[in-house]
Design an enzyme around this catalytic site. Structure first.
Site, PDB file in Angstrom:
ATOM      1  N   PHE A  73      13.203 -33.891  13.821  1.00 32.20           N
ATOM      2  CA  PHE A  73      12.328 -34.544  12.840  1.00 32.20           C
ATOM      3  C   PHE A  73      12.988 -34.427  11.462  1.00 32.20           C
ATOM      4  O   PHE A  73      13.189 -33.308  10.982  1.00 32.20           O
ATOM      5  CB  PHE A  73      10.992 -33.800  12.868  1.00 32.20           C
ATOM      6  N   LEU A 115      12.563 -35.153   7.727  1.00 24.15           N
ATOM      7  CA  LEU A 115      11.769 -35.559   6.565  1.00 24.15           C
ATOM      8  C   LEU A 115      12.369 -34.947   5.294  1.00 24.15           C
ATOM      9  O   LEU A 115      12.651 -35.644   4.318  1.00 24.15           O
ATOM     10  CB  LEU A 115      10.313 -35.088   6.751  1.00 24.15           C
ATOM     11  N   GLY A 165      11.545 -31.325  -0.575  1.00 27.06           N
ATOM     12  CA  GLY A 165      11.109 -30.444   0.509  1.00 27.06           C
ATOM     13  C   GLY A 165       9.602 -30.431   0.535  1.00 27.06           C
ATOM     14  O   GLY A 165       8.962 -31.133   1.325  1.00 27.06           O
ATOM     15  N   ASP A 193       0.093 -32.587  10.825  1.00 23.89           N
ATOM     16  CA  ASP A 193      -1.242 -32.076  11.193  1.00 23.89           C
ATOM     17  C   ASP A 193      -1.264 -31.602  12.646  1.00 23.89           C
ATOM     18  O   ASP A 193      -1.942 -30.641  12.991  1.00 23.89           O
ATOM     19  CB  ASP A 193      -2.311 -33.168  11.019  1.00 23.89           C
ATOM     20  N   ALA A 205       1.546 -30.799  14.434  1.00 28.49           N
ATOM     21  CA  ALA A 205       2.632 -29.863  14.758  1.00 28.49           C
ATOM     22  C   ALA A 205       2.425 -28.467  14.169  1.00 28.49           C
ATOM     23  O   ALA A 205       2.944 -27.498  14.708  1.00 28.49           O
ATOM     24  CB  ALA A 205       3.957 -30.439  14.270  1.00 28.49           C
ATOM     25  N   ARG A 206       1.695 -28.362  13.065  1.00 27.16           N
ATOM     26  CA  ARG A 206       1.577 -27.050  12.412  1.00 27.16           C
ATOM     27  C   ARG A 206       0.938 -25.972  13.289  1.00 27.16           C
ATOM     28  O   ARG A 206       1.346 -24.817  13.212  1.00 27.16           O
ATOM     29  CB  ARG A 206       0.857 -27.200  11.059  1.00 27.16           C
ATOM     30  N   GLU A 255       7.933 -26.255   8.076  1.00 29.32           N
ATOM     31  CA  GLU A 255       6.817 -27.186   8.363  1.00 29.32           C
ATOM     32  C   GLU A 255       5.758 -27.121   7.263  1.00 29.32           C
ATOM     33  O   GLU A 255       4.547 -27.142   7.527  1.00 29.32           O
ATOM     34  CB  GLU A 255       6.254 -26.965   9.768  1.00 29.32           C
ATOM     35  N   GLY A 256       6.267 -27.058   6.044  1.00 29.81           N
ATOM     36  CA  GLY A 256       5.427 -26.963   4.857  1.00 29.81           C
ATOM     37  C   GLY A 256       5.268 -25.500   4.490  1.00 29.81           C
ATOM     38  O   GLY A 256       4.756 -24.714   5.292  1.00 29.81           O
TER      39      GLY A 256
HETATM   40  N1  CAA Z   1      -2.960 -37.851   7.442  1.00 22.20           N
HETATM   41  C1  CAA Z   1      -2.805 -39.174   7.212  1.00 22.20           C
HETATM   42  N2  CAA Z   1      -2.428 -39.665   6.008  1.00 22.20           N
HETATM   43  C2  CAA Z   1      -2.206 -38.793   5.018  1.00 22.20           C
HETATM   44  C3  CAA Z   1      -2.346 -37.403   5.191  1.00 22.20           C
HETATM   45  C4  CAA Z   1      -2.739 -36.935   6.460  1.00 22.20           C
HETATM   46  N3  CAA Z   1      -2.895 -35.639   6.738  1.00 22.20           N
HETATM   47  N4  CAA Z   1      -2.022 -36.788   4.044  1.00 22.20           N
HETATM   48  C5  CAA Z   1      -1.724 -37.745   3.167  1.00 22.20           C
HETATM   49  N5  CAA Z   1      -1.837 -38.962   3.757  1.00 22.20           N
HETATM   50  C6  CAA Z   1      -1.624 -40.275   3.147  1.00 22.20           C
HETATM   51  C7  CAA Z   1      -2.631 -40.472   2.018  1.00 22.20           C
HETATM   52  O1  CAA Z   1      -3.853 -41.005   2.498  1.00 22.20           O
HETATM   53  C8  CAA Z   1      -1.901 -41.441   1.125  1.00 22.20           C
HETATM   54  O2  CAA Z   1      -1.992 -42.735   1.672  1.00 22.20           O
HETATM   55  P1  CAA Z   1      -2.288 -44.026   0.737  1.00 22.20           P
HETATM   56  O3  CAA Z   1      -1.160 -44.098  -0.242  1.00 22.20           O
HETATM   57  O4  CAA Z   1      -2.307 -45.156   1.681  1.00 22.20           O
HETATM   58  O5  CAA Z   1      -3.594 -43.747   0.048  1.00 22.20           O
HETATM   59  C9  CAA Z   1      -0.449 -41.018   1.263  1.00 22.20           C
HETATM   60  O6  CAA Z   1      -0.358 -40.319   2.496  1.00 22.20           O
HETATM   61  C10 CAA Z   1       0.013 -40.127   0.136  1.00 22.20           C
HETATM   62  O7  CAA Z   1      -0.869 -39.028   0.079  1.00 22.20           O
HETATM   63  P2  CAA Z   1      -0.825 -37.968  -1.085  1.00 22.20           P
HETATM   64  O8  CAA Z   1      -0.841 -38.675  -2.408  1.00 22.20           O
HETATM   65  O9  CAA Z   1      -1.858 -36.955  -0.802  1.00 22.20           O
HETATM   66  O10 CAA Z   1       0.634 -37.362  -0.893  1.00 22.20           O
HETATM   67  P3  CAA Z   1       1.426 -36.353  -1.747  1.00 22.20           P
HETATM   68  O11 CAA Z   1       2.729 -36.936  -2.134  1.00 22.20           O
HETATM   69  O12 CAA Z   1       0.571 -35.780  -2.827  1.00 22.20           O
HETATM   70  O13 CAA Z   1       1.717 -35.247  -0.588  1.00 22.20           O
HETATM   71  C11 CAA Z   1       1.865 -33.023   0.347  1.00 22.20           C
HETATM   72  C12 CAA Z   1       1.437 -33.981  -0.741  1.00 22.20           C
HETATM   73  C13 CAA Z   1       0.672 -32.776   1.244  1.00 22.20           C
HETATM   74  C14 CAA Z   1       2.270 -31.745  -0.353  1.00 22.20           C
HETATM   75  C15 CAA Z   1       3.041 -33.546   1.216  1.00 22.20           C
HETATM   76  O14 CAA Z   1       4.146 -33.898   0.401  1.00 22.20           O
HETATM   77  C16 CAA Z   1       3.496 -32.492   2.205  1.00 22.20           C
HETATM   78  O15 CAA Z   1       2.875 -32.313   3.260  1.00 22.20           O
HETATM   79  N6  CAA Z   1       4.597 -31.783   1.905  1.00 22.20           N
HETATM   80  C17 CAA Z   1       5.171 -30.801   2.830  1.00 22.20           C
HETATM   81  C18 CAA Z   1       6.099 -31.488   3.754  1.00 22.20           C
HETATM   82  C19 CAA Z   1       6.425 -30.636   4.935  1.00 22.20           C
HETATM   83  O16 CAA Z   1       5.571 -30.003   5.548  1.00 22.20           O
HETATM   84  N7  CAA Z   1       7.696 -30.654   5.308  1.00 22.20           N
HETATM   85  C20 CAA Z   1       8.151 -29.925   6.438  1.00 22.20           C
HETATM   86  C21 CAA Z   1       9.047 -30.781   7.251  1.00 22.20           C
HETATM   87  S1  CAA Z   1       9.327 -30.269   8.869  1.00 22.20           S
HETATM   88  C22 CAA Z   1      10.176 -28.829   8.788  1.00 22.20           C
HETATM   89  O17 CAA Z   1       9.990 -27.981   8.007  1.00 22.20           O
HETATM   90  C23 CAA Z   1      11.209 -28.608   9.705  1.00 22.20           C
HETATM   91  C24 CAA Z   1      11.420 -28.230  10.948  1.00 22.20           C
HETATM   92  O18 CAA Z   1      12.354 -28.808  11.440  1.00 22.20           O
HETATM   93  C25 CAA Z   1      10.705 -27.130  11.674  1.00 22.20           C
END
Ligand code: CAA
Length: 383
Positions: free
Chosen positions: A122, A124, A130, A239, A241-242, A363-364
């Site tokens: 995945f 992102l 990040g 949502d 995967a966490r 994962e955040g």
């Molecule tokens: N479900 C569906 N849609 C969602 C949602 C959810 N849970 N959360 C947000 N959205 C949608 C919103 O409705 C919005 O849509 P519209 O523009 O159509 O209205 C859009 O997404 C943007 O929403 P926000 O303005 O709330 O988004 P934001 O930029 O403020 O995001 C954040 C904030 C929650 C911090 C987000 O950036 C985030 O989750 N960051 C962390 C990322 C993360 O977890 N990365 C880990 C990657 S995986 C990993 O670590 C690796 C691995 O390999 C193990």
């Protein structure tokens, strides 16, 4: 509490436990020390048909849901959190297809993931995107019936080991998060390169790599769902995967607690065992109680997701937050039961603490989890 599981849950637990105890435990320290990808264990998981637990039946999986996925991750992580995540990332990488893929895409990719013929990752995160995932800079420009992808992804778990990559790129940079699309890129595609593998503090059995895209052309039909709907797809994926990371944290905290209890019962330096002291007993009791509370939140969230309950994002973030914080606390406290031995890498205990720290980050980060929970709360109470 083991009795609360149904027959299917027990089957998954037993299968995963057998692999963890028989094949993983003897090599866990070496995988960690050498930072070796656990191909032998992946093969065992494939043979035991565990790679498709969460994938719908019509695409070759078991349709056994997120709870059973979590139970497998927990069992593996009791022995090695790195292997727990090397397995769980296949769910993180394939949820975007399950959630947003067309029938054709599901038929094309999911069966080979379910059978374990291909691993999926995945993509992102980026160096400067990040926690603020919406500010990603990777671009996918439309050229006829192809996208030309340019950019780089960072902290990609299973990078290099996986054959398939669900990546997120901006197809309309002027639209912010509404211009991000999810695209499948296959290993070997010209212009797609796996960068160096990171040398990590913990979770060392799983690869974490950089991914580079330089004029990488992929067919438009590799895009999952509508153009510009990728960010929502990524958030919905997280949502789901966490709880897997939370289960990983529960597993490795249990692994550390088990060792602490064993150690407490052993007489050291000619003294009576620590377990005879009430202070040590109270410490172990608190560790076990907090762990059980975290575990139940993970299971409740997983069950809610499996039941199709909407808006589980808050609980998903809560269980990741709580389980990983508890894991950090328990694995650190478990080291204390080893006294001076706890600082030695020859003892199995310190690895659990190094692995636990990473569950608080990926994962955040837990700061992101708090942000997600707070946003839900503020929305709920604004009515
Ligand atoms: N479900 C569906 N849609 C969602 C949602 C959810 N849970 N959360 C947000 N959205 C949608 C919103 O409705 C919005 O849509 P519209 O523009 O159509 O209205 C859009 O997404 C943007 O929403 P926000 O303005 O709330 O988004 P934001 O930029 O403020 O995001 C954040 C904030 C929650 C911090 C987000 O950036 C985030 O989750 N960051 C962390 C990322 C993360 O977890 N990365 C880990 C990657 S995986 C990993 O670590 C690796 C691995 O390999 C193990």
């Amino acid at each position: 509490m083991y009795e609360m599981f149904d027959k299917t849950n027990h089957e998954y637990i037993e299968k995963a436990r057998h692999i963890a105890e028989t094949y993983l435990r003897p090599v866990a320290a070496e995988l960690d020390r050498e930072q070796t990808y656990p191909w032998e264990i992946i093969k065992r998981l494939q043979e035991a048909e565990l790679m498709g637990v969460w994938i719908p039946k019509e695409y070759g999986g078991h349709d056994a849901g997120i709870l059973n996925l979590c139970l497998v991750v927990e069992e593996l992580s009791k022995v090695c959190g790195g292997v727990g995540v090397a397995f769980a990332v296949n769910a993180l990488g394939s949820f975007p297809i399950i959630l947003g893929g067309s029938e054709e895409q599901k038929k094309k990719y999911l069966p080979e993931i379910a059978q374990g013929r291909k691993l999926i990752a995945f993509g992102l995160s980026e160096t400067d995107a990040g926690s603020d995932a919406g500010s990603l800079q990777t671009r996918a420009e439309l050229d006829g019936d192809e996208y030309i992808i340019n950019g780089a992804k960072k902290w990609n778990t299973n990078g290099g080991a996986a054959e398939l990559y669900t990546i997120y790129a901006s197809t309309r940079p002027d639209r912010g998060t509404r211009g991000i699309s999810a695209i499948i890129v296959e290993k070997g595609t010209e212009g797609f390169e796996i960068g160096r593998l990171e040398d990590k503090m913990g979770i060392r059995a799983a690869n974490v790599a950089e991914l580079y895209f330089k004029d990488c052309r992929v067919p438009v039909e590799n895009r999952l769902g509508l153009e510009g709907k990728g960010f929502g797809n990524a958030m919905m994926t997280l949502d789901r995967a966490r709880p897997g990371v939370a289960a990983q944290a529960v597993g490795l905290a249990q692994g550390a607690l088990d060792l602490a209890v064993k150690r407490a019962k052993v007489s050291q330096f000619g003294r009576e065992p620590l377990a005879h002291q009430q202070a040590a007993q109270f410490k172990l009791a608190d560790m076990a109680t907090e762990l059980e509370a975290a575990r139940q939140l993970v299971y409740t969230t997983a069950r809610a997701l499996d039941a199709g309950v909407k808006n589980v994002g808050k609980h998903s973030a809560m269980c990741k937050l709580m389980a990983t914080e508890v894991a950090m606390k328990i694995t650190t406290a478990a080291i204390d039961f080893y006294e001076e031995w706890g600082m030695l890498t020859s003892e199995p205990i310190e690895k659990f603490m190094r692995d636990a720290k990473i569950t608080q980050i990926y994962e955040g980060t837990n700061q992101v989890q708090r942000l997600v929970v707070a946003r839900w709360l503020l929305k709920e109470y604004s009515a």
